[in-house]
Design a protein around this motif. Structure first.
Motif, PDB file in Angstrom:
ATOM      1  N   GLN A 275      13.857  54.615  75.470  1.00  0.00           N
ATOM      2  CA  GLN A 275      12.650  54.012  74.908  1.00  0.00           C
ATOM      3  C   GLN A 275      11.524  55.046  74.774  1.00  0.00           C
ATOM      4  OE1 GLN A 275      11.547  50.376  76.933  1.00  0.00           O
ATOM      5  NE2 GLN A 275      13.660  49.708  77.129  1.00  0.00           N
ATOM      6  N   GLN A 276      11.904  56.311  74.618  1.00  0.00           N
ATOM      7  CA  GLN A 276      10.908  57.359  74.444  1.00  0.00           C
ATOM      8  C   GLN A 276      10.136  57.130  73.147  1.00  0.00           C
ATOM      9  OE1 GLN A 276      14.175  57.744  75.073  1.00  0.00           O
ATOM     10  NE2 GLN A 276      14.621  59.590  76.267  1.00  0.00           N
ATOM     11  N   GLN A 277       8.852  57.423  73.173  1.00  0.00           N
ATOM     12  CA  GLN A 277       8.003  57.290  72.002  1.00  0.00           C
ATOM     13  C   GLN A 277       7.642  58.673  71.466  1.00  0.00           C
ATOM     14  OE1 GLN A 277       4.596  54.819  72.837  1.00  0.00           O
ATOM     15  NE2 GLN A 277       5.850  53.190  73.766  1.00  0.00           N
ATOM     16  N   ASP A 280       5.507  60.879  73.570  1.00  0.00           N
ATOM     17  CA  ASP A 280       6.106  61.466  74.769  1.00  0.00           C
ATOM     18  C   ASP A 280       6.620  62.872  74.479  1.00  0.00           C
ATOM     19  OD1 ASP A 280       5.666  59.118  76.266  1.00  0.00           O
ATOM     20  OD2 ASP A 280       7.525  58.228  75.500  1.00  0.00           O
TER      21      ASP A 280
END
Length: 376
Positions: A275-277, A280
Motif C-alpha cells: 500500500q505504498q504511496q 513514500d
C-alpha cells in the motif's frame, strides 16, 4: 490487515503513565547505548513540556581509571543539562571473573546499590539506569532478593533500565520488557577490510534508542576531543510531529550547534507493504540523497540512518546505491543503520558490528500503552 514492516507513528498516540522495568542483556553490542537513548528521550520530553525529568545513571563495574564508550556521551549530557543528570560510578577499572572477586568488589557493588535504592525510593527521578547490574547479580555481588524487593516497590511513575550480560532469571521474571542483543558475524566485512558500519535490527525494543545513544557518544567526543566530530541523524518513515528525540536533539543543537544536524522524512503514518504511496518513494529518495551526500562528504564522523532497513525492505529504496556508498565511505566515518526487516538487505554483509535485538517480553503485549519520552 497486512503486517507492517514500518514503524508506529507518534501522531495521536495515547500513552501510559506507569513506569516499567526494562532489562537489556545479551552478548551483542548496544545495551548501554539503549540506556543513554532512553535518557535522551526522557530529557527531550522534559524540555519540550517545561517539566523536570531527572535521571540517575548508576554505573556498576565501571570505576574511575578506565575509559568507556559512554563516558563522552554522559559528559555531553551533563554539560548540556547539568541539573537533570546525576551519575555515580562504582567498582574497579579492570575486568574480573567469578574466581577473582575481592572484598572491595562486594563493597563497591553494595555502595552502588545503596545509592540506587535510595534514589528509587525518593521519587525524585523519572528514570533510573542500573548499568551493568545484570553481571553484578550474576556474580552474586549483591543479594538479589533485596534488589527484586526494591524494584517491585518502586514509585509508579519511575522507569528503571537494567543492562549488562547475564540477567538472572528472578530479574527477568519481574521485568516488563526484556530485550536480548545477539551478535551476528559477517565475514565479508573482515575480508574486504571495511570498518565503521553498525547495524541494529530485530523485533526487540532498543534499535533506534541504541542509535540515539551512539549519537550522544559521538557528540561527547566532539566536545571533549575536537570540534569537528559532527553528527548527522537521518530518520526515515518518521514524518509529522510527536517524536520526542526531536526536542532532545534540538536542545543539543542549541548547546552544540556546530556538532549536530538532524533530518526526518516520510509521512506520519505506518507504511504497509503493498500500500505504498507515491509520496513514500519521494520522501525515501529525498532522505537517501541527504544521507549519501553526508556520507561521501567526510564532514560527519558519525551518521545515523534510522529506520533505513524497513525503508529498503518495503522497496522504497534500491539496495545497490546504498552498497556502493557504504563501500566508498571515508574510513573514519561511522555509519549506524537501524530498523527491523523481513528480508535482510545485502548491505548487512558490510557490517563490522551487527546486533539482532530479540524480544522475549514486552509490556505492549499485555495491552500497556507506549510512553512518550521512553518508547517514542
Amino acid at each position: 490487515m497486512p503486517r507492517t514492516i514500518g514503524i508506529r507513528t507518534a501522531q495521536n498516540t495515547s500513552e501510559r503513565l506507569t513506569g516499567q522495568i526494562h532489562v537489556y542483556d545479551g552478548e551483542g553490542k548496544g545495551k548501554s547505548q539503549v540506556a543513554l537513548g532512553v535518557v535522551l528521550r526522557s530529557i527531550g520530553l522534559g524540555i519540550h513540556q517545561f517539566m523536570e525529568s531527572r535521571v540517575l545513571l548508576l554505573r556498576f563495574l565501571k570505576g574511575p581509571g578506565r575509559t568507556y564508550d559512554e563516558d563522552a556521551a554522559i559528559e555531553a549530557l551533563q554539560r548540556g543539562f547539568p541539573h537533570l543528570i546525576d551519575q555515580v560510578r562504582t567498582g574497579r577499572s579492570e575486568f574480573f571473573g567469578l574466581d577473582e572477586i575481592t572484598k572491595f568488589d562486594k563493597q563497591e557493588a553494595q555502595r552502588g546499590w545503596d545509592v540506587a535504592k535510595g534514589a528509587i525510593a525518593s521519587g525524585l527521578y523519572s528514570v533510573v539506569v542500573l548499568d551493568e547490574i545484570n553481571p553484578v547479580l550474576d556474580l552474586d555481588l549483591l543479594p538479589i532478593a533485596d534488589v527484586i524487593k526494591s524494584l517491585k516497590n518502586k514509585p509508579d511513575h519511575l522507569e528503571v533500565i537494567a543492562t549488562g550480560r547475564g540477567a538472572p532469571p528472578p530479574l527477568v521474571e519481574i521485568a516488563d520488557l526484556h530485550s536480548e542483543m545477539k551478535p551476528q558475524i559477517h565475514q565479508t566485512a573482515a575480508d574486504i577490510g571495511i570498518e565503521g558500519i553498525e547495524i541494529y535490527t530485530g523485533d526487540g525494543k532498543g534499535k533506534s534508542t541504541s542509535a540515539l545513544g551512539k549519537a550522544l557518544q559521538a557528540i561527547g567526543k566532539g566536545i571533549s576531543q575536537d570540534k569537528s566530530h559532527r553528527v548527522m541523524v537521518i530518520q526515515w518513515l518518521k514524518g509529522g510531529k510527536g517524536y520526542t528525540e526531536d526536542a532532545a536533539i534540538a536542545a543539543l543543537r542549541k548547546s552544540y550547534p556546530h556538532l549536530v544536524d538532524h533530518q526526518r522524512c516520510g509521512r506520519d503514518a505506518i507504511v504497509w507493504r503493498g500500500q505504498q504511496q507515491p509520496i513514500d518513494y519521494i520522501e525515501a529518495e529525498r532522505g537517501w540523497e541527504i544521507a549519501s551526500t553526508a556520507i561521501a562528504s567526510g564532514l560527519y564522523k558519525t551518521i545515523i540512518l534510522d529506520e533505513l532497513n524497513p525503508t529498503v525492505d518495503l522497496e522504497l529504496l534500491p539496495e545497490e546505491p546504498i552498497i556502493q556508498t557504504l563501500l566508498r565511505k571515508p574510513k573514519d566515518t561511522e555509519v549506524i543503520i537501524t530498523g527491523r526487516c523481513k528480508n535482510q538487505p545485502t548491505y548487512f554483509q558490510l557490517a563490522s558490528i551487527h546486533s539482532e535485538v530479540y524480544c522475549h517480553k514486552h509490556y505492549a503485549e499485555r495491552g500497556v500503552e507506549l510512553k512518550r519520552g521512553v518508547d517514542f
